[in-house]
Design an enzyme around this catalytic site. Structure first.
Site, PDB file in Angstrom:
ATOM      1  N   GLU A 245       0.926  -1.159   0.024  1.00 50.58           N
ATOM      2  CA  GLU A 245      -0.033  -0.034  -0.076  1.00 50.58           C
ATOM      3  C   GLU A 245       0.907   1.177   0.078  1.00 50.58           C
ATOM      4  OE1 GLU A 245      -2.962  -0.421   3.148  1.00 50.58           O
ATOM      5  OE2 GLU A 245      -4.098  -1.638   1.927  1.00 50.58           O
TER       6      GLU A 245
ATOM      7  N   GLU B 141      -5.190  -8.444  -1.335  1.00 49.67           N
ATOM      8  CA  GLU B 141      -6.139  -8.075   0.013  1.00 49.67           C
ATOM      9  C   GLU B 141      -7.520  -7.827  -0.331  1.00 49.67           C
ATOM     10  OE1 GLU B 141      -4.483  -5.478   2.774  1.00 49.67           O
ATOM     11  OE2 GLU B 141      -2.551  -6.058   2.562  1.00 49.67           O
TER      12      GLU B 141
HETATM   13  C1  BGP Z   1      -4.502  -2.915   4.807  1.00 54.57           C
HETATM   14  C2  BGP Z   1      -3.019  -3.532   5.199  1.00 54.57           C
HETATM   15  C3  BGP Z   1      -3.026  -4.713   5.900  1.00 54.57           C
HETATM   16  C4  BGP Z   1      -4.310  -4.993   6.848  1.00 54.57           C
HETATM   17  C5  BGP Z   1      -5.647  -4.494   6.133  1.00 54.57           C
HETATM   18  C6  BGP Z   1      -6.902  -4.489   6.957  1.00 54.57           C
HETATM   19  O1  BGP Z   1      -4.445  -1.640   4.659  1.00 54.57           O
HETATM   20  O2  BGP Z   1      -2.270  -3.509   4.101  1.00 54.57           O
HETATM   21  O3  BGP Z   1      -2.080  -4.783   6.922  1.00 54.57           O
HETATM   22  O4  BGP Z   1      -4.436  -4.904   8.187  1.00 54.57           O
HETATM   23  O5  BGP Z   1      -5.567  -3.289   5.705  1.00 54.57           O
HETATM   24  O6  BGP Z   1      -6.809  -3.500   7.948  1.00 54.57           O
HETATM   25  P1  BGP Z   1      -7.191  -3.657   9.557  1.00 54.57           P
HETATM   26  O7  BGP Z   1      -6.140  -4.532   9.941  1.00 54.57           O
HETATM   27  O8  BGP Z   1      -6.674  -2.138   9.960  1.00 54.57           O
HETATM   28  O9  BGP Z   1      -8.535  -3.975   9.515  1.00 54.57           O
END
Ligand code: BGP
Length: 468
Positions: free
Chosen positions: A173, A362
């Site tokens: 990201e 993701e």
């Molecule tokens: C993205 C990241 C991840 C992950 C995911 C979910 O932004 O790359 O590392 O954690 O989001 O976010 P969160 O864990 O804050 O719910």
């Protein structure tokens, strides 16, 4: 309509080292920026004192439990698994000349285990963390010196693991640096636009240099970028709103434009001028940027709306990713607007723009899970979420978009990046641990485990059209 995804489509799950491994000082690992973020990526930074609790110190103990977890991934039918290497395990401070052998040996063991199960690794070089020393002594990526440290790190892991790791991603990201500069780039919070964009420039050059090193050392491998793909819609059809959406989307597409085309787009030149930002871009940098990625990867969780008429725009109530509310969409309990069709839109947009293969690395639903009286977790909402998003992936494939694969976020419950909670769960596999660190760390298959297993087995044919 039902879909059969291409036979070569990669199915799997995605994780990040600091959210699963724990063992934060084991085998010579140095502290990372994540180690001073016990409240998550948007929370207060806290230098640890003895006895301080940071849930990530143990996380889900993947460092020791990986054989069991990879076995579960294999049972799910994963053909790939996305993980990140913690830079601070390989170069504990970041500026050493030689890598830490014990850190390298740990990832050897992980890749051995994946190989045993025929699971293809997809490796992120830097996922929301870097050696803390680089943030403390160099102000993170604001320093040009980091380019050579990152190149050294990338070369070390390519040389060691390249014979069996064929898919690489540079920075997770990468556009998130704009929203949270410390998490994304070790840059002090509150830095001005000049420092921020100079740091981003260094990251972009470092990413391109890693791409070059990968191409030279590993001609059979593919290396991609990774963006947070949260698209913004215009709230109304007023041309001012429509153009505002174009501009807002450029905030993140800019990264992909540079990484995929090899130069800064004209709209950024104008923006820098208007902001009074003058970047130090050397001829060597310009040359380096020309080495572009082989594929585009991105995360996808939500969409938002923008309008120039701010009074027309309600904001979602989630602190971390406050976005304009869309009256047609519902939100998760954490305020992230659920928009399966938006995934088809993003896939088409990125493919039209770059004409390079895409990888959804993701996507998933962060939610609270309840264990019922029979000791089971019936996570129907998660199944619905994943089904509806994957169905749109099937649609995009029919649209002619080239898609390499899909890795759901957090196939096993892990520590949330934004809030450091365990209770914000994404997993198909439950982990018995709460926000205070209590629990056995035992693993339990949820209903979604069997659902995803079936989707993989049928190569997408088991997906159902979204409810009208
Ligand atoms: C993205 C990241 C991840 C992950 C995911 C979910 O932004 O790359 O590392 O954690 O989001 O976010 P969160 O864990 O804050 O719910």
């Amino acid at each position: 309509m039902s879909f059969r995804f291409p036979d070569v489509f990669l199915w799997g799950g995605a994780t990040a080292a600091n959210q699963i491994e724990g063992a934060h000082t084991a085998d010579g690992k140095g502290l990372s920026t994540s180690d001073i973020q016990p409240f998550g990526s948007f929370g207060e930074l806290k230098y640890r004192q003895d006895g301080d609790f940071n849930i990530k110190d143990i996380a889900i103990d993947f460092y020791h439990r990986y054989p069991q977890d990879i076995e579960l991934f294999s049972e799910l039918g994963f053909t790939c698994f996305r993980l990140s290497i913690a830079w601070s395990r390989i170069f504990p401070k970041g500026d050493e000349l030689e890598p830490n052998e014990l850190g390298l040996a740990y990832y050897d063991r992980i890749f051995d285990e994946l190989e045993k199960h025929g699971i293809t690794p997809v490796v992120t070089l830097s996922h929301y963390e870097m050696p803390l020393h680089l943030a403390e002594s160099y102000d993170g990526w604001t320093s040009r010196e980091l380019i050579k440290f990152f190149e050294r790190y990338a070369t070390a892991v390519f040389s060691r693991f390249g014979h069996r790791v064929k898919y690489w991603l540079t920075f997770n990201e990468i556009n998130a640096t704009l929203h949270e500069s410390f998490t994304g780039a070790g840059i002090p919070r509150g830095s001005d636009a000049q420092a921020l964009y100079q740091g981003i420039h260094h990251q972009l050059v470092a990413s391109a240099k890693a791409v070059k090193a990968c191409h030279e050392l590993l001609p059979d491998a593919k290396i991609g970028n990774m963006m947070l793909g949260a698209i913004q819609y215009a709230l109304t059809s007023h041309p001012d709103d429509v153009f505002e959406a174009v501009q807002q989307n450029r905030e993140w597409l800019f990264f992909g434009d540079v990484q995929s085309r090899g130069y800064y787009p004209g709209y950024m030149t104008r923006k820098f001028k208007e902001m009074g930002v003058v970047l130090n871009i050397t001829d060597e940098d310009k040359e380096a940027l020309k080495e572009t990625v082989d594929f585009i990867s991105f995360s996808y969780y939500m969409t938002g709306c923008v309008s120039v008429q701010n009074e027309n725009l309600e904001m979602t109530d989630e602190e971390a990713f406050k976005m304009g509310s869309n009256p047609y969409l519902e939100s998760t309990d954490w305020g992230w607007q659920i928009d399966p069709k938006g995934l088809r839109i993003v896939l088409n947009l990125l493919y039209d723009r770059y004409q390079k293969p895409l990888f959804i690395v993701e996507n998933g639903l962060g939610a609270t899970d309840i264990i019922n009286e029979s000791g089971e977790i019936e996570d129907d909402d998660r199944i619905q979420y994943l089904n509806d998003h994957l169905y749109q992936v099937g649609e995009a494939l029919q649209d002619g978009v080239e898609i390499m694969g899909y890795t759901c976020w957090g196939p096993i419950d892990l520590v949330s990046a934004s809030t450091a909670q365990m209770s914000k769960r994404y997993g198909l596999i439950y982990v018995d641990r709460d926000n205070d660190g209590q629990g056995t760390l035992n693993r339990l298959k949820k209903k979604s485990f069997y659902w995803y297993q079936n989707v993989i087995q049928t190569n997408g044919e088991a997906l159902t059209p979204p409810k009208a």
